[in-house]
Scaffold this motif. Structure first.
Motif, PDB file in Angstrom:
ATOM      1  N   THR A   1      10.712   6.538   4.632  1.00  0.00           N
ATOM      2  CA  THR A   1       9.397   7.233   4.095  1.00  0.00           C
ATOM      3  C   THR A   1       7.986   6.512   4.044  1.00  0.00           C
ATOM      4  O   THR A   1       8.318   5.437   3.387  1.00  0.00           O
ATOM      5  CB  THR A   1       9.697   8.456   3.037  1.00  0.00           C
ATOM      6  OG1 THR A   1       8.767   9.161   2.764  1.00  0.00           O
ATOM      7  CG2 THR A   1       9.744   7.653   1.600  1.00  0.00           C
ATOM      8  N   TRP A   2       6.924   6.817   4.361  1.00  0.00           N
ATOM      9  CA  TRP A   2       5.747   6.329   4.033  1.00  0.00           C
ATOM     10  C   TRP A   2       5.487   6.503   2.424  1.00  0.00           C
ATOM     11  O   TRP A   2       5.511   7.620   1.793  1.00  0.00           O
ATOM     12  CB  TRP A   2       4.506   7.036   4.882  1.00  0.00           C
ATOM     13  CG  TRP A   2       4.658   6.501   6.441  1.00  0.00           C
ATOM     14  CD1 TRP A   2       5.245   7.049   7.144  1.00  0.00           C
ATOM     15  CD2 TRP A   2       4.025   5.135   6.853  1.00  0.00           C
ATOM     16  NE1 TRP A   2       4.923   6.110   8.442  1.00  0.00           N
ATOM     17  CE2 TRP A   2       4.250   5.159   8.232  1.00  0.00           C
ATOM     18  CE3 TRP A   2       3.350   3.861   5.992  1.00  0.00           C
ATOM     19  CZ2 TRP A   2       3.921   4.011   8.772  1.00  0.00           C
ATOM     20  CZ3 TRP A   2       3.177   2.920   6.941  1.00  0.00           C
ATOM     21  CH2 TRP A   2       3.308   3.072   8.207  1.00  0.00           C
ATOM     22  N   SER A   3       4.858   5.463   1.975  1.00  0.00           N
ATOM     23  CA  SER A   3       4.397   5.702   0.686  1.00  0.00           C
ATOM     24  C   SER A   3       3.019   6.599   0.584  1.00  0.00           C
ATOM     25  O   SER A   3       2.411   6.440   1.742  1.00  0.00           O
ATOM     26  CB  SER A   3       3.837   4.170  -0.160  1.00  0.00           C
ATOM     27  OG  SER A   3       2.793   3.759   0.924  1.00  0.00           O
ATOM     28  N   SER A   4       2.259   7.073  -0.409  1.00  0.00           N
ATOM     29  CA  SER A   4       1.363   7.977  -0.524  1.00  0.00           C
ATOM     30  C   SER A   4       0.085   7.363   0.149  1.00  0.00           C
ATOM     31  O   SER A   4      -0.690   7.992   0.767  1.00  0.00           O
ATOM     32  CB  SER A   4       1.378   8.615  -1.760  1.00  0.00           C
ATOM     33  OG  SER A   4       0.870   7.513  -2.873  1.00  0.00           O
ATOM     34  N   ASP A   5      -0.097   6.176   0.068  1.00  0.00           N
ATOM     35  CA  ASP A   5      -1.162   5.376   0.253  1.00  0.00           C
ATOM     36  C   ASP A   5      -0.982   4.804   1.633  1.00  0.00           C
ATOM     37  O   ASP A   5      -1.984   4.398   2.136  1.00  0.00           O
ATOM     38  CB  ASP A   5      -1.585   4.221  -0.758  1.00  0.00           C
ATOM     39  CG  ASP A   5      -0.645   3.139  -0.939  1.00  0.00           C
ATOM     40  OD1 ASP A   5       0.376   3.548  -0.286  1.00  0.00           O
ATOM     41  OD2 ASP A   5      -0.726   2.406  -1.912  1.00  0.00           O
ATOM     42  N   GLY A   6       0.023   5.097   2.365  1.00  0.00           N
ATOM     43  CA  GLY A   6       0.290   4.441   3.658  1.00  0.00           C
ATOM     44  C   GLY A   6       0.316   3.072   3.801  1.00  0.00           C
ATOM     45  O   GLY A   6       0.353   2.555   4.983  1.00  0.00           O
ATOM     46  N   THR A   7       0.423   2.276   2.725  1.00  0.00           N
ATOM     47  CA  THR A   7       0.593   0.534   2.745  1.00  0.00           C
ATOM     48  C   THR A   7       2.107   0.169   2.882  1.00  0.00           C
ATOM     49  O   THR A   7       2.235  -0.939   3.243  1.00  0.00           O
ATOM     50  CB  THR A   7      -0.080   0.034   1.390  1.00  0.00           C
ATOM     51  OG1 THR A   7       0.648   0.512   0.343  1.00  0.00           O
ATOM     52  CG2 THR A   7      -1.484   0.451   1.408  1.00  0.00           C
TER      53      THR A   7
END
Length: 199
Positions: A164-170
């Motif tokens: 899953t991606w982190s909320s900030d996309g990093t």
């Protein structure tokens, strides 16, 4: 007896004395196993394209004693792997060997996209000690776009699940059992460095 096929056979024996009297019948079960395992039905098929670092091959022993998983040896691109590599499993029910490159303890490099992989099953005895009847070889072309119908980039060589991606996309978080425990791992989306965190 000659040329008896593999399988379970029975001897039924009665004795006859000098007086012409027959004794009770005795029954003896024997198992004949004179032929080694054979391999067929690879996944991926010979000459096909494949986007996974996991392959399968059916290894059967007919009516014999069954395939001994500890004797299985597979050679992939010139490197030999046995069960001690932790990359090989054998399911007796489906009679299928699975080789997972990402489970190998030596952490080999992933197969490059577009490359041809050569594989050979070089050994597999049955429990009676009969060797593999003949080496089974096949090859395929690596195509990671086969996984999703588009361009893919391999991020980890040792597998994982539930990414899953982190909320900030990093970062990308995923679960992995590579350390022997089910842990959370993170991949930096800029340099793809992997960092483990105990769950």
């Amino acid at each position: 007896y000659n040329d008896v096929a593999d399988g379970v056979w029975y001897f039924h024996v009665r004795s006859l004395d000098a007086g012409g009297n027959w004794g009770p019948a005795n029954h003896y079960q024997i198992k004949v196993d004179a032929n080694g395992p054979v391999a067929d039905s690879p996944t991926p098929g010979d000459g096909s394209s494949w986007g996974s670092m996991e392959i399968q091959l059916r290894i059967t022993d007919g009516e014999g004693s069954g395939v001994d998983p500890d004797t299985i040896q597979i050679e992939v691109n010139g490197v030999s792997y046995g069960v001690d590599s932790e990359g090989i499993t054998y399911d007796e029910t489906s009679e299928t060997m699975t080789f997972s490159l990402w489970k190998v303890v030596s952490e080999p490099e992933p197969w490059p996209d577009g490359s041809t992989v050569q594989a050979s099953l070089t050994a597999a005895d049955d429990f009676a000690g009969n060797p593999l009847q003949s080496v089974f070889s096949w090859s395929w072309t690596v195509d990671y776009s086969e996984l999703a119908g588009g361009y893919l980039s391999l991020l980890t060589t040792q597998g994982g699940f539930t990414p899953t991606w982190s909320s900030d996309g990093t970062n990308i978080a995923f679960m992995s059992e590579r350390s022997g425990n089910k842990d959370i791992w993170m991949i930096d989306s800029d340099d793809f460095a992997e960092v483990g965190e105990t769950a």
